[in-house]
Motif scaffolding. Structure first.
Motif, short mmCIF file in Angstrom:
data_model
loop_
_atom_site.label_atom_id
_atom_site.label_comp_id
_atom_site.label_asym_id
_atom_site.label_seq_id
_atom_site.Cartn_x
_atom_site.Cartn_y
_atom_site.Cartn_z
N PRO A 1 43.60 26.31 -12.87
CA PRO A 1 42.86 25.32 -13.65
C PRO A 1 43.79 24.40 -14.44
O PRO A 1 44.93 24.79 -14.76
CB PRO A 1 41.99 26.16 -14.58
CG PRO A 1 42.74 27.44 -14.71
CD PRO A 1 43.42 27.67 -13.40
N GLU B 1 40.78 22.12 -18.71
CA GLU B 1 39.75 23.14 -18.49
C GLU B 1 40.04 24.39 -19.31
O GLU B 1 39.13 25.00 -19.89
CB GLU B 1 39.69 23.49 -17.00
CG GLU B 1 39.19 22.37 -16.11
CD GLU B 1 39.32 22.71 -14.63
OE1 GLU B 1 38.34 22.52 -13.90
OE2 GLU B 1 40.41 23.16 -14.22
N ALA C 1 39.43 23.69 -23.01
CA ALA C 1 38.00 23.46 -23.25
C ALA C 1 37.23 24.77 -23.31
O ALA C 1 36.35 24.94 -24.18
CB ALA C 1 37.43 22.55 -22.17
N GLN C 2 37.54 25.71 -22.43
CA GLN C 2 36.82 26.98 -22.47
C GLN C 2 37.21 27.79 -23.71
O GLN C 2 36.42 28.58 -24.22
CB GLN C 2 37.06 27.76 -21.17
CG GLN C 2 38.47 28.22 -20.90
CD GLN C 2 38.80 29.54 -21.55
OE1 GLN C 2 37.89 30.30 -21.92
NE2 GLN C 2 40.08 29.82 -21.72
N LEU D 1 35.13 26.42 -26.64
CA LEU D 1 33.67 26.60 -26.55
C LEU D 1 33.20 27.70 -27.49
O LEU D 1 32.32 27.48 -28.34
CB LEU D 1 33.29 26.94 -25.10
CG LEU D 1 31.79 27.19 -24.85
CD1 LEU D 1 30.97 25.96 -25.20
CD2 LEU D 1 31.57 27.59 -23.40
N SER E 1 32.75 31.86 -21.70
CA SER E 1 33.21 30.48 -21.67
C SER E 1 33.98 30.19 -20.38
O SER E 1 33.89 29.08 -19.84
CB SER E 1 34.10 30.20 -22.89
OG SER E 1 35.18 31.11 -22.94
N GLU E 2 34.72 31.17 -19.87
CA GLU E 2 35.44 30.96 -18.61
C GLU E 2 34.47 30.79 -17.45
O GLU E 2 34.65 29.94 -16.58
CB GLU E 2 36.38 32.13 -18.37
CG GLU E 2 37.55 32.19 -19.34
CD GLU E 2 38.23 33.54 -19.39
OE1 GLU E 2 39.21 33.68 -20.15
OE2 GLU E 2 37.78 34.46 -18.68
N TYR F 1 32.90 27.35 -17.27
CA TYR F 1 33.73 26.33 -16.64
C TYR F 1 34.17 26.73 -15.23
O TYR F 1 35.15 26.20 -14.71
CB TYR F 1 34.97 26.06 -17.50
CG TYR F 1 34.66 25.19 -18.70
CD1 TYR F 1 34.70 23.80 -18.61
CD2 TYR F 1 34.32 25.75 -19.92
CE1 TYR F 1 34.41 22.99 -19.70
CE2 TYR F 1 34.03 24.96 -21.02
CZ TYR F 1 34.07 23.58 -20.90
OH TYR F 1 33.79 22.79 -21.99
N SER F 2 33.45 27.68 -14.60
CA SER F 2 33.70 28.10 -13.21
C SER F 2 35.11 28.63 -13.02
O SER F 2 35.82 28.25 -12.09
CB SER F 2 33.43 26.94 -12.25
OG SER F 2 32.08 26.52 -12.34
N ARG G 1 40.33 29.16 -10.51
CA ARG G 1 39.00 28.57 -10.28
C ARG G 1 38.19 29.45 -9.33
O ARG G 1 38.74 30.15 -8.48
CB ARG G 1 39.14 27.17 -9.69
CG ARG G 1 39.70 26.14 -10.63
CD ARG G 1 39.51 24.75 -10.05
NE ARG G 1 40.04 23.73 -10.95
CZ ARG G 1 41.24 23.20 -10.85
NH1 ARG G 1 42.05 23.61 -9.89
NH2 ARG G 1 41.65 22.27 -11.69
N SER H 1 24.04 29.05 -23.01
CA SER H 1 24.27 28.01 -22.00
C SER H 1 23.37 26.81 -22.24
O SER H 1 23.78 25.66 -22.06
CB SER H 1 24.00 28.59 -20.61
OG SER H 1 24.86 29.66 -20.34
#
Length: 356
Positions: free
Chosen positions: A18, A22, A25-26, A29, A83-84, A87-88, A201, A249
């Motif tokens: 990632p 990304e 960002a996670q 969150l 959170s992970e 973000y997939s 990912r 979510s």
């Protein structure tokens, strides 16, 4: 700058690694969820302390318990934190294995429990430490006694050393993120390194496996009634965690908005938007009906025009009179002699001078 841009492009173009955006960002969150929930609990506690006061008093412990259920559910179900997974992303053990395990396979027990403790316990202990430092610093600032005991000397030394310890902690994370950007590290966070995992990912096979697992859990729900009590408790805890994850979510953007709205950086904007006009000054009553103008000397009672005896203030207006004078006037007229504001005897406040 050109080399840094090339590294960013290479990182974002990788198959499974990632990007730094990304990864960061996670991390942010869950950091935004707790302050927003804390504000909601504070509003509830202030509106009804008898019913919701315990939520505010034990907020950290209740939150860490719910966070434990949530992270355990996602680590066991899809090899990632909440959170992970949002973000997939997923966690895989550190190694040179070419074939990555599916997200539904879960992490090895060692990496699973280390990940769970680092996800839940470390933020909890860090928050408790920050509160302890804040309370000790406030106590130290208002204390007028010199450090006379070993304990006081110890915590003063601890207060002096804490900023450097915190700077080292934050610098460790910053250096790790910089190494991740430059392609020199497999993880953007030291917590991942300590847990023995790295982020990748989700692949198409992972998504299909997760969908099949969710469909299988739904079809086997009718047979779970006949299972053992331990399985039922596990499913109940999983249901609570699933409800929490679904609610988070849906409301994650709303919670982030609350965190921004009540952040310290935004307080000046809020004050400018919600500032109330300055109230007008008190309107003096006309002569008559027992009213009086303020005397020139501040030590003179406006009612009897003599030096005040047993100075007493009215909490409704702030003016000071003799106790006997203002008591008789308020008892008869139920208002302030100067401003005319509605006043009762319970609004009389006795003032004590330093000489008394």
């Amino acid at each position: 700058m050109a080399e840094l841009g090339a590294h960013l492009t290479a990182a974002s173009a990788g198959d499974d690694r990632p990007s730094i955006f990304e990864a960061v960002a996670q991390d942010s969150l869950m950091a935004a969820v707790k302050p927003a929930l804390q504000h909601l609990v504070k509003v509830l506690a202030e509106s009804n302390p008898g019913r919701y006061g315990f939520l505010w008093h034990w907020f950290d412990e209740i939150y860490v318990f719910l966070d434990l259920l949530l992270q355990q559910h996602y680590l066991a179900r899809c090899s990632a934190s909440f959170s992970e997974n949002f973000y997939s992303l997923k966690r895989i053990p550190i190694g040179d294995c070419r074939q990555q395990p599916l997200a539904t396979a879960g992490l090895p027990k060692r990496q699973h429990w280390k990940s769970l403790l680092l996800l839940v316990l470390v933020p909890y202990l860090k928050g408790k430490l920050e509160k302890l430092v804040s309370s000790l610093r406030e106590e130290d600032e208002y204390s007028i006694h010199p450090p006379s005991s070993t304990w006081k000397r110890f915590y003063r030394a601890f207060l002096a050393a804490y900023p450097f310890v915190n700077m080292t902690w934050e610098g460790w994370f910053f250096i790790q993120q910089l190494c991740y950007i430059l392609g020199k590290a497999q993880h953007h966070s030291p917590m991942l390194r300590l847990a023995g995992v790295r982020l990748v990912r989700l692949t198409a096979e992972d998504i299909q496996a997760l969908e099949k697992k969710l469909a299988g859990a739904t079809s086997d729900q009718t047979h779970s009634i006949k299972t053992q009590v331990q399985s039922a408790v596990r499913k109940a805890l999983g249901g609570i965690a699933f409800s929490l994850s679904t609610g988070l979510s849906v409301s994650v953007f709303f919670l982030q908005f609350l965190d921004w709205w009540y952040s310290s950086e935004n307080q000046e904007t809020i004050k400018s938007l919600t500032a109330l006009p300055t109230p007008p000054p008190p309107v003096h009553l006309d002569h008559g009906a027992g009213s009086a103008l303020l005397p020139k000397l501040k030590t003179v009672c406006p009612l009897c025009r003599k030096i005040r005896v047993n100075a007493t203030a009215l909490s409704t207006s702030g003016f000071v009179f003799c106790y006997r004078c203002v008591y008789s006037y308020v008892k008869t007229h139920q208002r302030c002699p100067i401003t005319g504001y509605a006043t009762e005897l319970q609004h009389l406040v006795k003032l004590y001078s330093p000489e008394s």
